[in-house]
Design a protein around this motif. Structure first.
Motif, mmCIF file in Angstrom:
data_model
loop_
_atom_site.group_PDB
_atom_site.id
_atom_site.type_symbol
_atom_site.label_atom_id
_atom_site.label_comp_id
_atom_site.label_asym_id
_atom_site.label_seq_id
_atom_site.Cartn_x
_atom_site.Cartn_y
_atom_site.Cartn_z
ATOM 1 N N ALA A 136 3.772 3.246 1.370
ATOM 2 C CA ALA A 136 3.686 3.737 2.743
ATOM 3 C C ALA A 136 4.896 3.259 3.528
ATOM 4 C CB ALA A 136 2.402 3.238 3.397
ATOM 5 N N SER A 137 5.451 4.152 4.356
ATOM 6 C CA SER A 137 6.615 3.775 5.149
ATOM 7 C C SER A 137 6.221 3.199 6.492
ATOM 8 C CB SER A 137 7.524 4.991 5.377
ATOM 9 O OG SER A 137 6.883 5.936 6.222
ATOM 10 N N GLY A 138 4.926 3.344 6.855
ATOM 11 C CA GLY A 138 4.453 2.797 8.113
ATOM 12 C C GLY A 138 4.411 3.786 9.250
ATOM 13 N N ASP A 139 4.899 4.990 9.041
ATOM 14 C CA ASP A 139 4.892 6.003 10.100
ATOM 15 C C ASP A 139 4.212 7.290 9.643
ATOM 16 O OD1 ASP A 139 6.739 6.814 8.277
ATOM 17 O OD2 ASP A 139 8.425 6.999 9.657
ATOM 18 N N GLY A 140 3.251 7.146 8.721
ATOM 19 C CA GLY A 140 2.540 8.317 8.221
ATOM 20 C C GLY A 140 3.292 9.064 7.150
ATOM 21 N N ALA A 164 4.011 14.259 2.944
ATOM 22 C CA ALA A 164 3.058 14.708 1.925
ATOM 23 C C ALA A 164 2.231 15.838 2.513
ATOM 24 C CB ALA A 164 2.162 13.559 1.489
ATOM 25 N N THR A 165 2.268 16.998 1.882
ATOM 26 C CA THR A 165 1.523 18.162 2.356
ATOM 27 C C THR A 165 0.783 18.817 1.198
ATOM 28 O OG1 THR A 165 3.460 19.596 2.046
ATOM 29 C CG2 THR A 165 3.155 18.628 4.234
ATOM 30 N N VAL A 216 -4.202 15.798 3.364
ATOM 31 C CA VAL A 216 -3.794 14.541 2.748
ATOM 32 C C VAL A 216 -3.329 13.602 3.851
ATOM 33 C CG1 VAL A 216 -1.480 15.491 2.324
ATOM 34 C CG2 VAL A 216 -2.239 13.458 1.076
ATOM 35 N N ALA A 217 -3.667 12.320 3.695
ATOM 36 C CA ALA A 217 -3.243 11.294 4.636
ATOM 37 C C ALA A 217 -2.570 10.165 3.866
ATOM 38 C CB ALA A 217 -4.441 10.753 5.421
ATOM 39 N N ARG A 224 -5.048 9.481 0.611
ATOM 40 C CA ARG A 224 -6.439 9.910 0.708
ATOM 41 C C ARG A 224 -6.452 11.424 0.937
ATOM 42 N NH1 ARG A 224 -11.422 7.497 2.091
ATOM 43 N NH2 ARG A 224 -10.322 5.515 2.264
ATOM 44 N N PHE A 225 -7.157 12.136 0.034
ATOM 45 C CA PHE A 225 -7.245 13.591 0.142
ATOM 46 C C PHE A 225 -8.608 13.981 0.707
ATOM 47 C CE2 PHE A 225 -4.814 13.462 -4.151
ATOM 48 C CZ PHE A 225 -3.678 12.993 -3.505
ATOM 49 N N GLY A 226 -8.625 14.951 1.598
ATOM 50 C CA GLY A 226 -9.868 15.553 2.063
ATOM 51 C C GLY A 226 -10.064 16.875 1.350
#
Length: 237
Positions: A136-140, A164-165, A216-217, A224-226
């Motif tokens: 994680a880069s810390g900014d989403g 990530a999309t 995706v988050a 984490r995928f929804g």
């Protein structure tokens, strides 16, 4: 006298509740076995029937809400830490459930969450050129690190941030800009080539329960995928 009757009634109600939950647990084990066979899971998922009393739902063979949790789900060369699903409108006869003869589990709809740790993601990325590493880069966004060859400088450690999309074939991680980890400038051609090299797609086709990833988050410990499921049937082969 009334106190004794009250205590007796309370005991009977408690025993009935325990018996009800016991039957729910037996049905959950049977459905878990069916799902494990259907999805080719190495371990049976935990299946929990919600709603009380369970027997009322069992009598009609339809359950309003069932939670399923599967761990260490392997999909080709990729391993997912946890897949949890909230399934609605499950149809299983109580006779099949209690006898362990569940062959199909139809459901109306459901939602799911898929957790992919960075450790599992990086194990998957090991086979890619440069063995990129994601965190994680810390900014989403994702921070992706690797190394590239730079003329006159040899192999140079580089890093880039990427989004990530959800794409047609899975989760698309696209790195837009790459820089040397030392802070030194990179030739434009090298930076452009490295951006493509550090970008990748995470396959999601074939996830359990017939779920379709919708979002995706990027989180601190992983992705984490929804996901959703609609009108599917889990068949136990």
């Amino acid at each position: 006298m009334f106190k004794g009757l009250f205590l007796s009634a309370a005991v009977l109600i408690g025993l009935a509740g325990l018996a009800d939950r016991g039957l729910a647990a037996l049905a959950g084990n049977a459905v878990g076995e069916a799902i494990a066979r259907s999805e080719g899971l190495s371990d049976e998922p935990d299946v929990t029937f919600h709603g009380f009393p369970f027997l009322t739902q069992a009598a009609r063979g339809r359950y309003d809400e069932v939670d399923v949790e599967a761990r260490d789900v392997r999909l080709s060369e990729l391993s997912f830490a946890v897949v949890t699903a909230d399934l609605r409108g499950i149809e299983v006869s109580i006779g099949d459930a209690l006898s362990g003869e569940v062959t199909a589990v139809p459901l109306t709809s459901g939602t799911a969450t898929v957790e992919l740790t960075y450790a599992d993601l990086n194990a998957y990325l090991d086979s890619r050129p440069g063995s990129p590493r994601a965190s994680a880069s810390g900014d989403g966004q994702l921070l992706v690190r690797s190394s590239v060859g730079v003329p006159g400088r040899g192999s140079v450690p580089v890093e880039g941030t990427g989004s990530a999309t959800v794409g047609r074939d899975g989760i698309v991680v696209k790195v837009a800009s790459v820089r040397a980890q030392s802070g030194a400038a990179l030739p434009a051609a090298v930076a452009g080539s490295a951006a493509g090299r550090l970008s990748f797609t995470i396959p999601t086709a074939g996830l359990p329960f017939g779920i379709t990833v919708r979002e995706v988050a990027v989180e601190r410990n992983g992705l984490r995928f929804g996901a959703t499921a609609q009108g599917m049937v889990i068949r136990a082969r």
